[in-house]
Design a protein around this motif. Structure first.
Motif, PDB file in Angstrom:
ATOM      1  N   ALA A 192       0.837  -1.188   0.000  1.00  0.00           N
ATOM      2  CA  ALA A 192       0.000   0.000   0.000  1.00  0.00           C
ATOM      3  C   ALA A 192       0.883   1.253   0.000  1.00  0.00           C
ATOM      4  N   PRO A 193       0.602   2.248  -0.868  1.00  0.00           N
ATOM      5  CA  PRO A 193       1.405   3.471  -0.892  1.00  0.00           C
ATOM      6  C   PRO A 193       1.221   4.281   0.386  1.00  0.00           C
ATOM      7  N   ASN A 194       2.216   5.105   0.683  1.00  0.00           N
ATOM      8  CA  ASN A 194       2.186   5.872   1.927  1.00  0.00           C
ATOM      9  C   ASN A 194       1.086   6.925   1.945  1.00  0.00           C
ATOM     10  N   ASP A 195       0.754   7.483   0.781  1.00  0.00           N
ATOM     11  CA  ASP A 195      -0.247   8.542   0.732  1.00  0.00           C
ATOM     12  C   ASP A 195      -1.649   8.000   0.458  1.00  0.00           C
ATOM     13  N   MET A 196      -1.891   6.714   0.714  1.00  0.00           N
ATOM     14  CA  MET A 196      -3.202   6.119   0.469  1.00  0.00           C
ATOM     15  C   MET A 196      -4.196   6.564   1.539  1.00  0.00           C
ATOM     16  N   SER A 197      -5.393   6.915   1.113  1.00  0.00           N
ATOM     17  CA  SER A 197      -6.433   7.339   2.042  1.00  0.00           C
ATOM     18  C   SER A 197      -7.040   6.129   2.739  1.00  0.00           C
ATOM     19  N   PHE A 198      -7.502   6.332   3.983  1.00  0.00           N
ATOM     20  CA  PHE A 198      -8.161   5.275   4.748  1.00  0.00           C
ATOM     21  C   PHE A 198      -9.683   5.388   4.680  1.00  0.00           C
ATOM     22  N   ASP A 199     -10.220   6.384   4.006  1.00  0.00           N
ATOM     23  CA  ASP A 199     -11.645   6.690   4.065  1.00  0.00           C
ATOM     24  C   ASP A 199     -12.478   5.665   3.294  1.00  0.00           C
ATOM     25  N   LEU A 215     -16.689   7.969   5.976  1.00  0.00           N
ATOM     26  CA  LEU A 215     -16.329   7.269   7.211  1.00  0.00           C
ATOM     27  C   LEU A 215     -14.807   7.296   7.346  1.00  0.00           C
ATOM     28  N   LYS A 216     -14.313   7.735   8.483  1.00  0.00           N
ATOM     29  CA  LYS A 216     -12.879   7.917   8.682  1.00  0.00           C
ATOM     30  C   LYS A 216     -12.356   6.944   9.740  1.00  0.00           C
ATOM     31  N   PRO A 217     -11.951   5.744   9.342  1.00  0.00           N
ATOM     32  CA  PRO A 217     -11.384   4.785  10.300  1.00  0.00           C
ATOM     33  C   PRO A 217      -9.892   5.046  10.507  1.00  0.00           C
ATOM     34  N   VAL A 218      -9.327   4.391  11.506  1.00  0.00           N
ATOM     35  CA  VAL A 218      -7.891   4.525  11.775  1.00  0.00           C
ATOM     36  C   VAL A 218      -7.082   3.588  10.883  1.00  0.00           C
ATOM     37  N   SER A 219      -7.755   2.608  10.284  1.00  0.00           N
ATOM     38  CA  SER A 219      -7.127   1.664   9.372  1.00  0.00           C
ATOM     39  C   SER A 219      -8.133   1.357   8.267  1.00  0.00           C
ATOM     40  N   PRO A 220      -7.691   1.072   7.040  1.00  0.00           N
ATOM     41  CA  PRO A 220      -8.646   0.829   5.945  1.00  0.00           C
ATOM     42  C   PRO A 220      -9.642  -0.268   6.289  1.00  0.00           C
ATOM     43  N   LEU A 221     -10.906  -0.051   5.889  1.00  0.00           N
ATOM     44  CA  LEU A 221     -11.966  -1.010   6.168  1.00  0.00           C
ATOM     45  C   LEU A 221     -11.975  -2.108   5.115  1.00  0.00           C
ATOM     46  N   VAL A 222     -12.035  -3.358   5.575  1.00  0.00           N
ATOM     47  CA  VAL A 222     -12.122  -4.518   4.687  1.00  0.00           C
ATOM     48  C   VAL A 222     -13.581  -4.953   4.512  1.00  0.00           C
ATOM     49  N   CYS A 223     -14.407  -4.772   5.547  1.00  0.00           N
ATOM     50  CA  CYS A 223     -15.825  -5.137   5.477  1.00  0.00           C
ATOM     51  C   CYS A 223     -16.652  -4.082   6.198  1.00  0.00           C
ATOM     52  N   LEU A 224     -17.924  -3.996   5.821  1.00  0.00           N
ATOM     53  CA  LEU A 224     -18.810  -2.960   6.352  1.00  0.00           C
ATOM     54  C   LEU A 224     -20.231  -3.489   6.302  1.00  0.00           C
ATOM     55  N   GLU A 225     -20.980  -3.303   7.403  1.00  0.00           N
ATOM     56  CA  GLU A 225     -22.347  -3.824   7.461  1.00  0.00           C
ATOM     57  C   GLU A 225     -23.258  -2.843   8.200  1.00  0.00           C
ATOM     58  N   TYR A 226     -24.469  -2.629   7.634  1.00  0.00           N
ATOM     59  CA  TYR A 226     -25.510  -1.850   8.291  1.00  0.00           C
ATOM     60  C   TYR A 226     -26.194  -2.699   9.360  1.00  0.00           C
ATOM     61  N   SER A 231     -30.821   1.779  11.096  1.00  0.00           N
ATOM     62  CA  SER A 231     -30.109   2.098   9.855  1.00  0.00           C
ATOM     63  C   SER A 231     -29.054   3.190  10.028  1.00  0.00           C
ATOM     64  N   HIS A 232     -28.983   3.816  11.198  1.00  0.00           N
ATOM     65  CA  HIS A 232     -27.958   4.833  11.440  1.00  0.00           C
ATOM     66  C   HIS A 232     -26.639   4.216  11.910  1.00  0.00           C
ATOM     67  N   ILE A 233     -26.659   2.933  12.263  1.00  0.00           N
ATOM     68  CA  ILE A 233     -25.484   2.275  12.835  1.00  0.00           C
ATOM     69  C   ILE A 233     -24.827   1.391  11.776  1.00  0.00           C
ATOM     70  N   LEU A 234     -23.505   1.534  11.628  1.00  0.00           N
ATOM     71  CA  LEU A 234     -22.718   0.649  10.767  1.00  0.00           C
ATOM     72  C   LEU A 234     -21.550   0.106  11.573  1.00  0.00           C
ATOM     73  N   VAL A 235     -21.161  -1.134  11.275  1.00  0.00           N
ATOM     74  CA  VAL A 235     -19.987  -1.730  11.903  1.00  0.00           C
ATOM     75  C   VAL A 235     -19.032  -2.158  10.803  1.00  0.00           C
ATOM     76  N   GLY A 236     -17.742  -1.984  11.066  1.00  0.00           N
ATOM     77  CA  GLY A 236     -16.734  -2.316  10.066  1.00  0.00           C
ATOM     78  C   GLY A 236     -15.559  -3.051  10.670  1.00  0.00           C
ATOM     79  N   PRO A 254     -15.430   7.234  14.204  1.00  0.00           N
ATOM     80  CA  PRO A 254     -16.043   6.058  14.849  1.00  0.00           C
ATOM     81  C   PRO A 254     -16.605   6.406  16.219  1.00  0.00           C
ATOM     82  N   ALA A 255     -17.779   5.854  16.522  1.00  0.00           N
ATOM     83  CA  ALA A 255     -18.371   6.073  17.843  1.00  0.00           C
ATOM     84  C   ALA A 255     -17.586   5.319  18.918  1.00  0.00           C
ATOM     85  N   GLU A 256     -17.106   4.120  18.569  1.00  0.00           N
ATOM     86  CA  GLU A 256     -16.301   3.329  19.504  1.00  0.00           C
ATOM     87  C   GLU A 256     -15.527   2.287  18.723  1.00  0.00           C
TER      88      GLU A 256
END
Length: 610
Positions: A192-199, A215-226, A231-236, A254-256
């Motif tokens: 992965a390049p250094n300037d790759m976005s995590f969004d 969505l701004k995670p601390v690490s790239p998301l591999v999976c995502l589910e509503y 419907s306001h809650i997503l987990v990744g 992220p909320a938590e």
């Protein structure tokens, strides 16, 4: 001190005002031709002139102005209170209501409106505006149409970042399916390049120009589910193994999140919401060989853990890496895991011991199982996508799959069932092709094969109505497709035909496997008997001689019986011939005369003395 220069000019010096009017043409100058000037010109001989038969045309390019739409919303709150009254104070509002209700004007207005409202209510009760006059008995079943299967592109959502990433997971909004959440990540290890976005982004399917939310995670998301209940809650699941959830009402952060020390050690490839009273339970799978259960209200550590060790010893070093996960709400205690090694592990969460949680395994693939899903109409049958094939299994038959596709030239990377037709499923391949299979119509080849893009397609997800589906590519392009009505409408007797055929197939396969097991058992018993005879030692010389003598006398006795039977048969034939022969053959003198004339007319047996 301020210096000011003033320039003045008369109005008449500005020039005369222009007055335009319509009038006929006027001739001001007429220059006649001068013949004397013709001597100054040189005549060109020969004169070359190029002429084209085609009409001369000019090319123009026009680019329309790009239209960017933006979604806005407004929240309506309770109003109508006076400015000096606090609507949050319950006592003040009750006091004000009592005061208004005593007003004579209020009572007259209510009585006037009540009559109109009563009239509307009676109208609604008299006529059901939502009545469906041509509804079928159970399902919306239509006759099989002659329309050819097809699919068309509706929209394309591209990764807005300069460094393109893979669209690893797609998830439809549970209410109305008007939004699509896409997880972006680069699964190439340490490339992965250094300037790759995590969004990652949530898209409105009507606006492909700009994502609705980031969505701004601390690490790239591999999976995502509503969350199907909210419907306001997503987990990744993140590339670094952490689990995070978002509340879209609170923003992009992220909320938590789970703590690193209690999270997975490898990327989280699948997260699924569990059927619980609170609607906050999830479980996740990763290639580190663990399945973890979480409550998003307390993400500090998982409340349950399972190690996918096939030896059932719970050793993490021998665990199978999980790539896909399947959970059916109608079977709350069962779940299935697809592994990197090509095995499907069937598990029971409510088993008493950790060793009993792994019930059985299904083997048949040569590589990681990228997709694993039960049939929404027949939960005992499930689909697996791996290596070069897609296979359909029956939960009761562990030896082999009951159906499989041909081996393709390109790897299959994802697949899923149609939510509205039990016989239709979709697969995507590394060459950018989408295949639609209808096993009721054709089993050897896909019903529809569509080239979506030039790069590999890595993910696919179908809407609940089966009409629209999204395909995510390796370069972050998500293509929204609409399939024809025949592929998303339940056909007549489709459920009954599928159930009947699958039941027959399972019975035939079970009988076949039972027969094979009986043969194998008899073969093993025979081999054990042979081994027992060999263990008793070789026969002695006397026994061998005695057995050879018995075999010799048996053969001699059989030969004697055979010769005796042949002799009796010859005697019977001789008696028959003598009875049928004429009386002259009994005179020996006549034998000589007749034998000279025609010996061929008398059988050879008659020349022998009687």
């Amino acid at each position: 001190m301020e210096i000011v220069y003033v320039y003045t000019k008369k109005r008449s010096e500005f020039g005369r005002q222009c007055n335009f009017s319509d009038r006929p043409a006027e001739l001001h100058v007429d220059i006649l031709p001068d013949i004397s000037l013709a001597a100054n010109f040189t005549v060109r001989d020969p004169c070359n002139v190029t002429v084209q038969c085609a009409e001369e045309m000019s090319e123009h390019e026009v680019n329309t102005e790009r239209f960017e739409s933006e979604s806005r919303g407004i929240n309506h709150v309770e109003g109508g209170w006076p400015k000096d009254l606090n609507p949050e104070d319950m006592e003040v509002t009750i006091r004000y209501r009592k005061k208004v209700e005593k007003d004579e004007h209020y009572q007259n207005t209510i009585m006037q409106i009540a009559g109109l409202m009563e009239h509307c209510c009676k109208q609604n009760n008299a006529t059901d505006i939502y009545q469906e006059f041509f509804e079928e008995e159970d399902d919306e079943v239509v006759e099989e149409s002659e329309e050819q299967p097809s699919a068309k592109t509706i929209n394309v959502f591209r990764d807005p970042n300069e460094v393109k990433r893979t669209a690893t997971s797609l998830c439809w909004h549970p209410d109305g399916n008007h939004k699509l959440a896409v997880a972006y990540s680069s699964l190439e290890f340490q490339r992965a390049p250094n300037d790759m976005s995590f969004d990652s982004y949530i898209w409105d399917i009507e606006n492909p120009n700009k994502p609705e939310m980031t969505l701004k995670p601390v690490s790239p998301l591999v999976c995502l589910e509503y969350n199907p209940k909210d419907s306001h809650i997503l987990v990744g699941g993140s590339y670094n193994g952490q689990i995070a959830y978002w509340d879209t009402r609170k923003g992009s952060q992220p909320a938590e999140m789970s703590t690193i020390e209690h999270s997975h050690r490898d990327p989280v490839y699948k997260v699924i919401w569990l059927q619980s009273k609170t609607g906050t339970d999830i479980f996740s799978a990763s290639t580190d060989g663990q399945v973890l259960w979480w409550d998003i209200r307390k993400m500090s550590e998982p409340f349950e853990r399972l190690v996918l060790d096939p030896s059932k010893k719970g050793n993490l070093d021998n665990a199978l890496g999980a790539v896909s996960l399947e959970f059916e709400t109608t079977m709350p205690t069962k779940f299935m895991v697809g592994t990197e090694q090509g095995l499907v592990v069937s598990c029971n969460r409510k088993a008493k011991t950790p060793a009993e949680k792994i019930v059985c395994t299904y083997s048949g693939h040569h590589g990681p199982i990228y997709a694993l899903q039960r049939n929404p109409f027949f939960p005992k049958n499930f689909l697996t996508v791996a290596d070069w094939t897609a296979r359909i299994w029956s939960e009761d038959i562990k030896e082999s799959s009951i159906m499989w596709t041909k081996y393709h030239m390109a790897h299959l990377l994802d697949g899923c069932w149609s939510p509205v037709r039990p016989s239709v499923f979709f697969t995507v391949k590394m060459d950018g092709t989408l295949d639609v299979w209808d096993i009721l119509f054709k089993q050897n080849d896909p019903t529809l094969s569509l080239k979506v893009c030039d790069e590999a397609l890595c993910s696919i997800r179908v809407q609940d109505n089966g009409r629209f589906l999204g395909c995510g590519s390796q370069l972050g392009t998500t293509t929204l497709l609409e399939v024809s009505a025949g592929l998303c409408t339940l056909q007549k007797n489709e459920k009954a035909m599928m159930f009947e055929r699958e039941t027959k197939r399972e019975k035939i396969l079970e009988a076949r496997h039972r027969e094979m097991r009986l043969k194998e058992r008899s073969r093993s018993e025979q081999s054990r008997e042979d081994e027992g005879k060999e263990a008793d030692g070789e026969e002695s010389t006397e026994e061998l001689v005695a057995r050879a003598e018995r075999e010799f006398f048996d053969i001699m006795e059989a030969e004697k019986k055979k010769e005796w039977n042949e002799e009796r048969q010859r005697e019977k034939v001789k008696d028959v011939l003598l009875l049928e022969a004429p009386s002259s053959i009994y005179n020996p003198e006549s034998w000589k005369e007749k034998s000279i004339k025609s010996t061929s007319s008398i059988p050879m047996m008659l020349y022998a003395p009687l």
